[in-house]
Design an enzyme around this catalytic site. Structure first.
Site, PDB file in Angstrom:
ATOM      1  N   CYS A 171       0.814  -1.228   0.000  1.00  0.00           N
ATOM      2  CA  CYS A 171       0.000   0.000   0.000  1.00  0.00           C
ATOM      3  C   CYS A 171       0.842   1.270   0.000  1.00  0.00           C
ATOM      4  O   CYS A 171       0.332   2.348  -0.282  1.00  0.00           O
ATOM      5  CB  CYS A 171      -0.940   0.008   1.202  1.00  0.00           C
ATOM      6  N   HIS A 180      -3.857   6.639   2.764  1.00  0.00           N
ATOM      7  CA  HIS A 180      -4.180   5.309   2.239  1.00  0.00           C
ATOM      8  C   HIS A 180      -5.572   4.929   2.749  1.00  0.00           C
ATOM      9  O   HIS A 180      -5.933   5.215   3.896  1.00  0.00           O
ATOM     10  CB  HIS A 180      -3.132   4.295   2.691  1.00  0.00           C
ATOM     11  N   ASN A 226     -10.162  -1.070   0.002  1.00  0.00           N
ATOM     12  CA  ASN A 226      -8.714  -0.904   0.036  1.00  0.00           C
ATOM     13  C   ASN A 226      -8.131  -1.419  -1.279  1.00  0.00           C
ATOM     14  O   ASN A 226      -8.164  -2.614  -1.540  1.00  0.00           O
ATOM     15  CB  ASN A 226      -8.177  -1.689   1.238  1.00  0.00           C
TER      16      ASN A 226
HETATM   17  N1  ACO Z   1     -18.210  -9.791   9.242  1.00  0.00           N
HETATM   18  C1  ACO Z   1     -18.612 -10.080  10.488  1.00  0.00           C
HETATM   19  N2  ACO Z   1     -17.761 -10.392  11.483  1.00  0.00           N
HETATM   20  C2  ACO Z   1     -16.443 -10.389  11.192  1.00  0.00           C
HETATM   21  C3  ACO Z   1     -15.954 -10.081   9.890  1.00  0.00           C
HETATM   22  C4  ACO Z   1     -16.899  -9.777   8.900  1.00  0.00           C
HETATM   23  N3  ACO Z   1     -16.551  -9.462   7.652  1.00  0.00           N
HETATM   24  N4  ACO Z   1     -14.608 -10.155   9.929  1.00  0.00           N
HETATM   25  C5  ACO Z   1     -14.248 -10.491  11.164  1.00  0.00           C
HETATM   26  N5  ACO Z   1     -15.362 -10.621  11.931  1.00  0.00           N
HETATM   27  C6  ACO Z   1     -15.436 -10.960  13.350  1.00  0.00           C
HETATM   28  C7  ACO Z   1     -14.217 -11.701  13.832  1.00  0.00           C
HETATM   29  O1  ACO Z   1     -14.347 -13.081  13.547  1.00  0.00           O
HETATM   30  C8  ACO Z   1     -14.244 -11.398  15.306  1.00  0.00           C
HETATM   31  O2  ACO Z   1     -15.191 -12.247  15.917  1.00  0.00           O
HETATM   32  P1  ACO Z   1     -14.891 -12.882  17.376  1.00  0.00           P
HETATM   33  O3  ACO Z   1     -14.763 -11.693  18.281  1.00  0.00           O
HETATM   34  O4  ACO Z   1     -16.108 -13.717  17.603  1.00  0.00           O
HETATM   35  O5  ACO Z   1     -13.627 -13.647  17.205  1.00  0.00           O
HETATM   36  C9  ACO Z   1     -14.796  -9.980  15.372  1.00  0.00           C
HETATM   37  O6  ACO Z   1     -15.459  -9.762  14.109  1.00  0.00           O
HETATM   38  C10 ACO Z   1     -13.755  -8.900  15.559  1.00  0.00           C
HETATM   39  O7  ACO Z   1     -12.675  -9.147  14.657  1.00  0.00           O
HETATM   40  P2  ACO Z   1     -11.411  -8.224  14.618  1.00  0.00           P
HETATM   41  O8  ACO Z   1     -10.453  -8.735  13.601  1.00  0.00           O
HETATM   42  O9  ACO Z   1     -10.900  -7.988  16.004  1.00  0.00           O
HETATM   43  O10 ACO Z   1     -12.076  -6.865  14.079  1.00  0.00           O
HETATM   44  P3  ACO Z   1     -11.423  -5.460  13.996  1.00  0.00           P
HETATM   45  O11 ACO Z   1     -12.302  -4.493  14.655  1.00  0.00           O
HETATM   46  O12 ACO Z   1      -9.967  -5.463  14.327  1.00  0.00           O
HETATM   47  O13 ACO Z   1     -11.520  -5.142  12.429  1.00  0.00           O
HETATM   48  C11 ACO Z   1     -10.189  -5.111  10.434  1.00  0.00           C
HETATM   49  C12 ACO Z   1     -10.835  -5.977  11.496  1.00  0.00           C
HETATM   50  C13 ACO Z   1     -11.260  -4.318   9.727  1.00  0.00           C
HETATM   51  C14 ACO Z   1      -9.464  -5.998   9.431  1.00  0.00           C
HETATM   52  C15 ACO Z   1      -9.184  -4.141  11.104  1.00  0.00           C
HETATM   53  O14 ACO Z   1      -8.339  -4.855  11.973  1.00  0.00           O
HETATM   54  C16 ACO Z   1      -8.332  -3.384  10.129  1.00  0.00           C
HETATM   55  O15 ACO Z   1      -8.808  -2.543   9.395  1.00  0.00           O
HETATM   56  N6  ACO Z   1      -6.986  -3.614  10.133  1.00  0.00           N
HETATM   57  C17 ACO Z   1      -6.081  -2.875   9.310  1.00  0.00           C
HETATM   58  C18 ACO Z   1      -6.059  -3.352   7.922  1.00  0.00           C
HETATM   59  C19 ACO Z   1      -5.118  -2.503   7.100  1.00  0.00           C
HETATM   60  O16 ACO Z   1      -4.901  -1.342   7.407  1.00  0.00           O
HETATM   61  N7  ACO Z   1      -4.519  -3.014   6.061  1.00  0.00           N
HETATM   62  C20 ACO Z   1      -3.630  -2.155   5.315  1.00  0.00           C
HETATM   63  C21 ACO Z   1      -2.769  -2.773   4.458  1.00  0.00           C
HETATM   64  S1  ACO Z   1      -3.518  -3.829   3.268  1.00  0.00           S
HETATM   65  C22 ACO Z   1      -2.311  -4.262   2.178  1.00  0.00           C
HETATM   66  O17 ACO Z   1      -1.158  -3.933   2.326  1.00  0.00           O
HETATM   67  C23 ACO Z   1      -2.661  -5.121   0.977  1.00  0.00           C
END
Ligand code: ACO
Length: 337
Positions: free
Chosen positions: A116, A256, A286
């Protein structure tokens, strides 16, 4: 001794595939909901490339769009850098395929892998060549075909990513305008938190197991989230400091587009109102290296970003990597769609 030039973006362009994948579509594919996706990420829909559409096709479309606005042709280009983690193939580089299709006969061409952060890494590399007088015009494209490496049975990743391409033509600009500073960085201790396991020398194409998790993008969302919030802040402060600016000088932040919560935290810390932050992840998700140039192109062509505006561009991603730049906007295009 070569004369040093100020270097900026002369024009931008973009290409987004026609197919739209909405949160409602994803609700039918995995156990998720529009409510979860919107509140946790801010994403409502994303674009998906055709099954037979290579990254080069998207890159060429975005590049042609930018070249036209710059009043240049492929033959004017001295350098082509394609930032991507989803090249057409390992080699030849996607940049060479793009070079041929643009008729950019005199251009050197290579791909750059910084996920990214790739577009800003590429812009920084191209800037050094132009600044030193070695080259005059460079094309930098961020293009991603992430749908090709996304597992549409894994709800934790498939809701996040989209496909597209953003292009910029870099060249000499009026003194004191264009790119004022850069900050590039990497933290390889986080290499395992965002990766595509298969297809390289560790798991070569001949050893790929159909259906293996290694064939899809893997991300430890929480780890990347914490890293992203931290480096958005430090990289922004660094480029402002290097350019002799403060947060009060920022007219637009072009971050980003990974997660609205990450953007929101940067926005609050910098004391910026929403109209000063360019956000398009609700429509595109993204798009990794394509996110920043597509956001920039939209804001310029809508007439939001204008001549003389001070911008901070900042990205982070796989590697882990980060990159930022402070700019004073100066382009040859007049904008307005
Ligand atoms: N729908 C419903 N529930 C979901 C989903 C979904 N799509 N995805 C995950 N969950 C659930 C999980 O299973 C978890 O359930 P549990 O508590 O029963 O285990 C719960 O939701 C919380 O999951 P988390 O992963 O803790 O959710 P979080 O609030 O951290 O959000 C996310 C996840 C959106 C991926 C976040 O961590 C994020 O944005 N991270 C950064 C990503 C990023 O910036 N990437 C950049 C680079 S990408 C690249 O380089 C190609």
């Amino acid at each position: 001794m070569l004369k040093e030039h100020s270097v900026g973006i002369l024009a931008t362009g973009r290409y987004l595939p026609e197919r739209v994948l909405t949160n409602a579509d994803l609700e039918k594919m995995v156990d998720t909901s529009d409510e979860w996706i919107v509140t946790r990420t801010g994403i409502k829909e994303r674009r998906i490339a055709r099954d037979d559409q290579p990254s080069s096709e998207m890159a060429v479309a975005a590049a042609r769009n930018a070249l036209e606005k710059a009043g240049l042709t492929g033959e004017d280009l001295d350098l082509i850098i394609i930032a991507t983690v989803t090249p057409d193939m390992f080699f030849p580089s996607t940049a060479c395929i793009v070079q041929e299709q643009l008729g950019a006969k005199k251009a050197a061409a290579f791909d750059l892998s910084a996920a990214c952060s790739g577009f800003l890494y590429g812009a920084s590399v191209a800037t050094q060549f132009i600044k030193s007088g070695v080259y005059r015009y460079a094309l930098v494209v961020g293009v991603e075909n992430l749908s090709k490496i996304t597992n549409y049975e894994d709800r934790s990743t498939c809701v996040l990513f989209g496909d597209g391409a953003g292009a910029a033509i870099l060249g000499p600009v009026e003194d004191g305008k264009g790119f004022l500073s850069f900050d590039l960085g990497a933290d390889g201790t986080g290499a395992e938190s965002l990766k595509l396991g298969a297809g390289g020398s560790r798991i070569p194409p001949s050893k790929i197991q159909p259906g293996s998790p290694d064939n899809y993008l893997y991300m430890s969302g929480n780890e990347v989230f914490k890293f992203a919030v931290r480096v958005m802040n430090t990289a922004t402060d660094t480029v402002l400091d290097r350019a002799g600016l403060t947060k009060d000088d920022i007219d637009f932040l072009v971050p980003h587009q990974a997660n609205f919560r990450i953007i929101d935290s940067a926005m609050r810390r910098l004391g910026l109102s929403e109209d000063k932050v360019v956000v398009n992840l609700d429509r595109y998700g993204n798009m990794s290296s394509a996110s920043i140039p597509v956001a920039l192109d939209e804001a310029v062509s809508e007439g939001r970003i204008k001549e003389g505006d001070t911008l901070v561009l900042v990205g982070f991603g796989g590697g882990l990597t980060w990159a930022a730049s402070a700019m004073k906007w100066s382009s040859v295009e007049k904008g307005q769609e």
